[in-house]
Scaffold this motif. Structure first.
Motif, mmCIF file in Angstrom:
data_model
loop_
_atom_site.group_PDB
_atom_site.id
_atom_site.type_symbol
_atom_site.label_atom_id
_atom_site.label_comp_id
_atom_site.label_asym_id
_atom_site.label_seq_id
_atom_site.Cartn_x
_atom_site.Cartn_y
_atom_site.Cartn_z
ATOM 1 N N VAL A 1 0.850 -1.198 0.000
ATOM 2 C CA VAL A 1 0.000 0.000 0.000
ATOM 3 C C VAL A 1 0.887 1.250 0.000
ATOM 4 C CG1 VAL A 1 -1.635 1.327 1.402
ATOM 5 C CG2 VAL A 1 -2.007 -1.108 1.020
ATOM 6 N N LEU A 2 1.936 1.268 0.825
ATOM 7 C CA LEU A 2 2.841 2.409 0.866
ATOM 8 C C LEU A 2 3.549 2.605 -0.481
ATOM 9 C CD1 LEU A 2 4.492 2.228 4.411
ATOM 10 C CD2 LEU A 2 2.945 3.960 3.544
ATOM 11 N N LEU A 3 3.989 1.520 -1.101
ATOM 12 C CA LEU A 3 4.616 1.624 -2.415
ATOM 13 C C LEU A 3 3.626 2.157 -3.451
ATOM 14 C CD1 LEU A 3 6.832 -1.586 -2.673
ATOM 15 C CD2 LEU A 3 7.580 0.779 -2.557
ATOM 16 N N GLY A 4 2.382 1.729 -3.370
ATOM 17 C CA GLY A 4 1.357 2.230 -4.289
ATOM 18 C C GLY A 4 1.130 3.724 -4.067
ATOM 19 N N PHE A 5 1.065 4.143 -2.785
ATOM 20 C CA PHE A 5 0.878 5.561 -2.467
ATOM 21 C C PHE A 5 2.068 6.378 -2.955
ATOM 22 C CE2 PHE A 5 1.412 9.132 0.525
ATOM 23 C CZ PHE A 5 0.244 9.817 0.226
ATOM 24 N N ALA A 6 3.298 5.883 -2.731
ATOM 25 C CA ALA A 6 4.499 6.587 -3.177
ATOM 26 C C ALA A 6 4.529 6.681 -4.693
ATOM 27 C CB ALA A 6 5.746 5.880 -2.644
ATOM 28 N N THR A 7 4.116 5.634 -5.373
ATOM 29 C CA THR A 7 4.080 5.649 -6.830
ATOM 30 C C THR A 7 3.071 6.680 -7.325
ATOM 31 O OG1 THR A 7 4.685 3.303 -6.864
ATOM 32 C CG2 THR A 7 3.789 4.225 -8.891
ATOM 33 N N ALA A 8 1.904 6.730 -6.695
ATOM 34 C CA ALA A 8 0.884 7.711 -7.084
ATOM 35 C C ALA A 8 1.384 9.128 -6.822
ATOM 36 C CB ALA A 8 -0.417 7.450 -6.331
ATOM 37 N N LEU A 9 2.049 9.337 -5.686
ATOM 38 C CA LEU A 9 2.596 10.647 -5.356
ATOM 39 C C LEU A 9 3.672 11.052 -6.364
ATOM 40 C CD1 LEU A 9 2.621 13.020 -3.362
ATOM 41 C CD2 LEU A 9 4.361 11.780 -2.058
ATOM 42 N N ALA A 10 4.546 10.118 -6.721
ATOM 43 C CA ALA A 10 5.589 10.404 -7.693
ATOM 44 C C ALA A 10 4.974 10.731 -9.048
ATOM 45 C CB ALA A 10 6.550 9.226 -7.799
ATOM 46 N N ALA A 11 3.934 10.012 -9.441
ATOM 47 C CA ALA A 11 3.276 10.288 -10.716
ATOM 48 C C ALA A 11 2.634 11.667 -10.691
ATOM 49 C CB ALA A 11 2.232 9.200 -11.014
ATOM 50 N N TRP A 12 1.998 12.030 -9.566
ATOM 51 C CA TRP A 12 1.382 13.362 -9.447
ATOM 52 C C TRP A 12 2.441 14.463 -9.532
ATOM 53 C CZ3 TRP A 12 1.830 17.078 -5.521
ATOM 54 C CH2 TRP A 12 0.969 18.169 -5.651
ATOM 55 N N MET A 13 3.590 14.239 -8.863
ATOM 56 C CA MET A 13 4.661 15.224 -8.895
ATOM 57 C C MET A 13 5.234 15.357 -10.311
ATOM 58 S SD MET A 13 6.594 14.547 -5.264
ATOM 59 C CE MET A 13 7.860 15.730 -5.565
ATOM 60 N N LEU A 14 5.379 14.236 -11.025
ATOM 61 C CA LEU A 14 5.875 14.299 -12.402
ATOM 62 C C LEU A 14 4.923 15.066 -13.300
ATOM 63 C CD1 LEU A 14 7.377 10.740 -12.950
ATOM 64 C CD2 LEU A 14 8.600 12.904 -12.890
ATOM 65 N N VAL A 15 3.601 14.870 -13.122
ATOM 66 C CA VAL A 15 2.621 15.597 -13.923
ATOM 67 C C VAL A 15 2.692 17.093 -13.611
ATOM 68 C CG1 VAL A 15 0.142 15.940 -14.275
ATOM 69 C CG2 VAL A 15 1.090 13.633 -14.270
ATOM 70 N N ALA A 16 2.797 17.440 -12.319
ATOM 71 C CA ALA A 16 2.891 18.852 -11.927
ATOM 72 C C ALA A 16 4.177 19.466 -12.477
ATOM 73 C CB ALA A 16 2.840 18.987 -10.403
ATOM 74 N N HIS A 17 5.263 18.724 -12.415
ATOM 75 C CA HIS A 17 6.535 19.224 -12.944
ATOM 76 C C HIS A 17 6.460 19.410 -14.460
ATOM 77 C CE1 HIS A 17 10.791 20.055 -12.747
ATOM 78 N NE2 HIS A 17 11.036 19.139 -13.679
#
Length: 194
Positions: free
Chosen positions: A25-41
């Motif tokens: 679950v934590l890896l899934g959350f981190a992956t989603a957070l990283a994807a959101w940050m990449l989209v924002a960047h």
């Protein structure tokens, strides 16, 4: 048969299953957070790209403006301004001399030769002070005795003066030729400040 299955799965594995699920679950959350940050960047980079395009447009416009104004030589312009300033100073000096000469001639015609000698002292001193004030000096003081000024009405000589300019005391003389102020020679009392 149920007992055989229970014996084959170790107890530590059964206890670790909730931990593995939490890590997943934590890896899934981190992956989603990283994807959101990449989209924002990526969106930020897109905005930056638009701004850089605007800067490129400004750069081309600036180059065009410089090319249009390239014929203006700033050094030449500076020399022209300096020449104009020097010409203005020379014109001012010539006007002052002409005014002093006209004043002196008018006084000599009005008062006659004998009366002019008696009145030339204060008038000559006043003209010397006015000349220094026009040249930018201040707090001008005449050092020459009044009797000497009276004798310079129609003769050659000099008027000794002290004056301040830019806060520095200047001492010198005003040369008189036939009753007309010919030249001003003032220098700072200290050539080099300590």
């Amino acid at each position: 048969m149920d007992t055989a299955l229970q014996t084959e799965i170790p107890a530590w594995l059964v206890a670790a299953v909730p931990w593995f699920a939490g890590v997943l679950v934590l890896l899934g959350f981190a992956t989603a957070l990283a994807a959101w940050m990449l989209v924002a960047h990526a969106r930020g980079l897109e905005r930056l790209g638009r701004r850089l395009d605007a800067l490129e447009e400004l750069k081309t416009l600036l180059k065009k403006l410089v090319a249009e104004r390239d014929d203006i030589d700033l050094r030449r312009l500076e020399h022209v301004v300096v020449d104009i300033r020097d010409a203005q100073k020379r014109t001012e000096d010539v006007l002052l001399r002409a005014l002093e000469k006209a004043t002196h001639e008018a006084e000599s015609q009005r008062n006659g030769a004998a009366a002019n000698a008696a009145e030339a002292g204060p008038s000559l001193g006043e003209r010397a002070v006015n000349r220094l004030l026009a040249l930018g000096y201040e707090r001008v003081q005449i050092v020459s005795p009044v009797d000497d000024l009276g004798r310079l009405g129609e003769d050659d000589g000099e008027v000794l003066l002290e004056a301040h300019r830019h806060g520095v005391l200047h001492k010198g003389r005003v040369l008189v030729r036939r009753g007309v102020l010919a030249d001003v020679e003032l220098s700072p009392s200290y050539s080099i400040f300590p």
